[in-house]
Design an enzyme around this catalytic site. Structure first.
Site, short mmCIF file in Angstrom:
data_model
loop_
_atom_site.label_atom_id
_atom_site.label_comp_id
_atom_site.label_asym_id
_atom_site.label_seq_id
_atom_site.Cartn_x
_atom_site.Cartn_y
_atom_site.Cartn_z
N LYS A 77 0.87 -1.26 0.10
CA LYS A 77 -0.05 0.00 -0.07
C LYS A 77 0.95 1.33 0.03
CE LYS A 77 -3.75 2.10 2.76
NZ LYS A 77 -4.53 1.83 4.00
N VAL B 276 -7.80 1.63 9.91
CA VAL B 276 -8.21 2.12 11.18
C VAL B 276 -9.74 2.35 11.30
CG1 VAL B 276 -8.13 4.74 10.35
CG2 VAL B 276 -7.31 4.16 12.32
N GLY B 277 -10.26 1.94 10.34
CA GLY B 277 -11.95 1.90 10.43
C GLY B 277 -12.43 0.68 9.69
N GLY B 278 -11.50 -0.16 9.00
CA GLY B 278 -12.10 -1.08 8.10
C GLY B 278 -11.28 -1.10 6.68
N SER B 279 -10.06 -0.30 6.57
CA SER B 279 -9.49 -0.06 5.58
C SER B 279 -8.70 -1.41 4.88
CB SER B 279 -8.37 1.07 5.77
OG SER B 279 -8.94 2.34 6.00
N LEU C 188 -6.32 8.86 3.59
CA LEU C 188 -6.71 7.55 3.87
C LEU C 188 -8.00 7.44 4.67
CD1 LEU C 188 -3.11 6.27 5.10
CD2 LEU C 188 -3.96 6.31 2.95
N SER D 253 -9.28 2.23 2.92
CA SER D 253 -8.28 2.92 2.14
C SER D 253 -7.34 2.11 1.40
CB SER D 253 -7.54 3.84 3.06
OG SER D 253 -7.14 3.35 4.18
#
Length: 548
Positions: free
Chosen positions: A119, A215-218, A168, A194
């Protein structure tokens, strides 16, 4: 005005140069593959690409498959997927040199000769980590991130960097520099974010093993949207040294770095390789916990908690069916399934996620956009962040009776004083202990949860930031969570979707219903969750789900 015009012109020039670099990368890949094919016309690329990672790695290690055959097979396939989906930002040309060196050293790591994709936000020496920001162009990383260093020591060959959304803080995959990445399964759909470039590349078969952050589902959104598997480990199980985050220094919502692949066994091989002495020596903040084979290979029946909804984001009919069918199959396989009741998810989303990420009133978030050409991709979030505290308070109060979720977001984006941030961190700790206590009272091993899906249309994730509730919960709790595709959207699901109204019946619910439409045949996944530091148990559960 003249100065502003000159500045903008300079920025556009940087963008143009970056796009030309991206195009040159694809040309370099094409030339490298053509050269290889001319020299080795008899190599069967298709049979190499069809091998699962454990088998491929075994053949590479025992010498029955040459590293350059595998490398150029994947460079060729990656080029095709990049042309179709715009997922690659840069070809790491030094990978060809590393390939030659690997043959000479004779040291065979667990990932010897395996090409891997990385990434954009994960540092690779000599290459930019842009996060989709123009200001980060032409600032190559001084050294590899620890994860990349360990991958190289295990014989893996990082060969491309992949696209991300600007900042992101989004689960789509678009920025002004490299543009929009498309879903390889259906080009009108988002690949998720992201780590969207990774999702598209691995999902399209152009990489056998990819690395992203979450960090939230990336990691989980791209895996679910592109029909592959991913693991978000406990935040510090793998080193984050040399990995750039969207909001620097933010500790309320834990980020993690993890692998993406077509199957669970590939993720397992990757974790075995990474959890080694090199990782623990290069970053002593990572606990020295090698991969626990005993836990992963256990055949003991599991006690599994499950829920079909979080009562915040109404699941699509396919999401609900995915959990129900998986639950039934797990019971048929001899496991015990126990209903788990989630409460106060709206409080968790507003007070822990939104307030935790933007505790400074989103000042750091806004600062990262300073001097950039375009901010429109962030839409409403950006506008809210820029509003002064008093306006957020007034609007929140006015909006509360008719649009409670909008009111909650506004209220949570106000700047907090230091003592309020400490209090928030304490509250998150308490929430985590309560959640674990509920888990232990039910004597659970793991948890089966819904995963947002199917893939939303391009542009929709930016309008639906509230729909991160299913994934972000496990960043707040810092539990390992993996994603496994289990079914596909059916005509019946599509018919049932016509009655979808949501729990709040607000603009977000109506928009989500539209975003789900027209998805027959697209994959739908579930989340598999374990307690902190129990990645091996999480993977064992993912494997059980995959083989049902």
């Amino acid at each position: 005005l003249l100065l502003r015009w000159r500045r903008r012109k300079g920025l556009w020039r940087k963008v143009k140069e970056a796009r030309q670099r991206q195009e040159r990368s694809l040309v370099q890949m094409e030339m490298a593959v053509r050269r290889f094919r001319e020299q080795h016309p008899s190599v069967n690329m298709i049979s190499i690409l069809s091998l699962p990672l454990p088998e491929l790695s075994k053949k590479l290690r025992d010498g029955s498959l040459l590293p350059e055959y595998v490398f150029y097979a994947y460079v060729g396939k990656a080029l095709q997927i990049a042309t179709e989906t715009n997922c690659i930002t840069e070809y790491l040309q030094e990978s060809e040199t590393q390939l030659q060196k690997a043959k000479l050293t004779g040291k065979l790591g667990l990932l010897y000769g395996v090409p891997v994709s990385i990434k954009d936000s994960i540092d690779c020496q000599g290459h930019d980590s842009t996060l989709g920001f123009i200001k980060n162009l032409n600032k190559p990383a001084a050294e590899d991130s620890v994860v990349v260093q360990v991958l190289r020591r295990q014989g893996a060959i990082p060969f491309v960097k992949t696209n991300v959304p600007q900042s992101l803080i989004s689960y789509d995959c678009k920025n002004l520099i490299f543009g929009q990445t498309f879903n390889p399964l259906l080009y009108t759909r988002s690949p998720g974010g992201s780590s969207g470039g990774e999702g598209a590349l691995v999902g399209g078969g152009g990489s056998i093993l990819g690395f992203g952050t979450d960090v939230g589902g990336s990691l989980r959104f791209p895996a679910a949207f592109c029909g592959i598997c991913a693991l978000k480990p406990t935040g510090n199980r793998l080193s984050k040294k040399g990995i750039i985050s969207g909001v620097l220094g933010q500790k309320a919502v834990a980020a993690g770095v993890g692998p993406m692949a077509k199957d669970v066994e590939s993720l397992v091989l990757c974790m075995r390789a990474l959890l080694c002495e090199d990782m623990f020596n290069l970053d002593s903040t990572v606990p020295p916990l090698p991969f626990n084979e005993e836990v992963y290979s256990s055949t003991q029946p599991l006690r599994i908690g499950y829920y079909e909804t979080d009562f915040f984001t109404m699941p699509s009919p396919a999401m609900r069916r995915a959990v129900r069918e998986t639950k039934q199959l797990l019971e048929d396989a001899g496991h015990t399934l126990v209903p788990f009741e989630l409460t106060n998810v709206d409080y968790m989303v507003f007070n822990f996620c939104v307030r935790g990420m933007f505790a400074d009133g989103a000042a750091s978030f806004l600062k990262s956009f300073k001097g950039e050409l375009e901010k429109s991709s962030m839409g409403l979030l950006f506008w809210l962040a820029k509003s002064p505290n008093w306006l957020k308070t007034v609007l929140s109060w006015i909006a509360k009776p008719c649009v409670p979720r909008f009111s909650g977001i506004l209220r949570s984006m106000r700047a907090s004083a230091v003592d309020e941030v400490w209090s928030l961190h304490h509250e998150i700790e308490e929430f985590c202990h309560q959640f674990i206590s509920q888990w232990k009272t039910l004597n659970l091993d793991v948890m089966l949860c819904p995963m947002l899906g199917p893939a939303l249309g391009i542009g929709y994730p930016g309008k639906l930031s509230v729909a991160v509730s299913y994934t972000m919960l496990y960043n707040v709790l810092d539990f390992p969570a993996g994603v496994v595709p289990v079914t596909m959207v059916t005509d019946e699901d599509e018919e049932e979707l016509k009655g979808y109204q949501g729990y709040f019946r607000d603009w977000w619910d109506r928009t989500l219903a539209k975003a789900f439409r027209g998805s027959v045949g697209l994959p739908v996944a579930v989340q598999c969750v374990a307690l902190p530091w129990q990645e091996e148990l999480c993977l064992r559960f993912m494997k059980e789900v995959e083989t049902l």
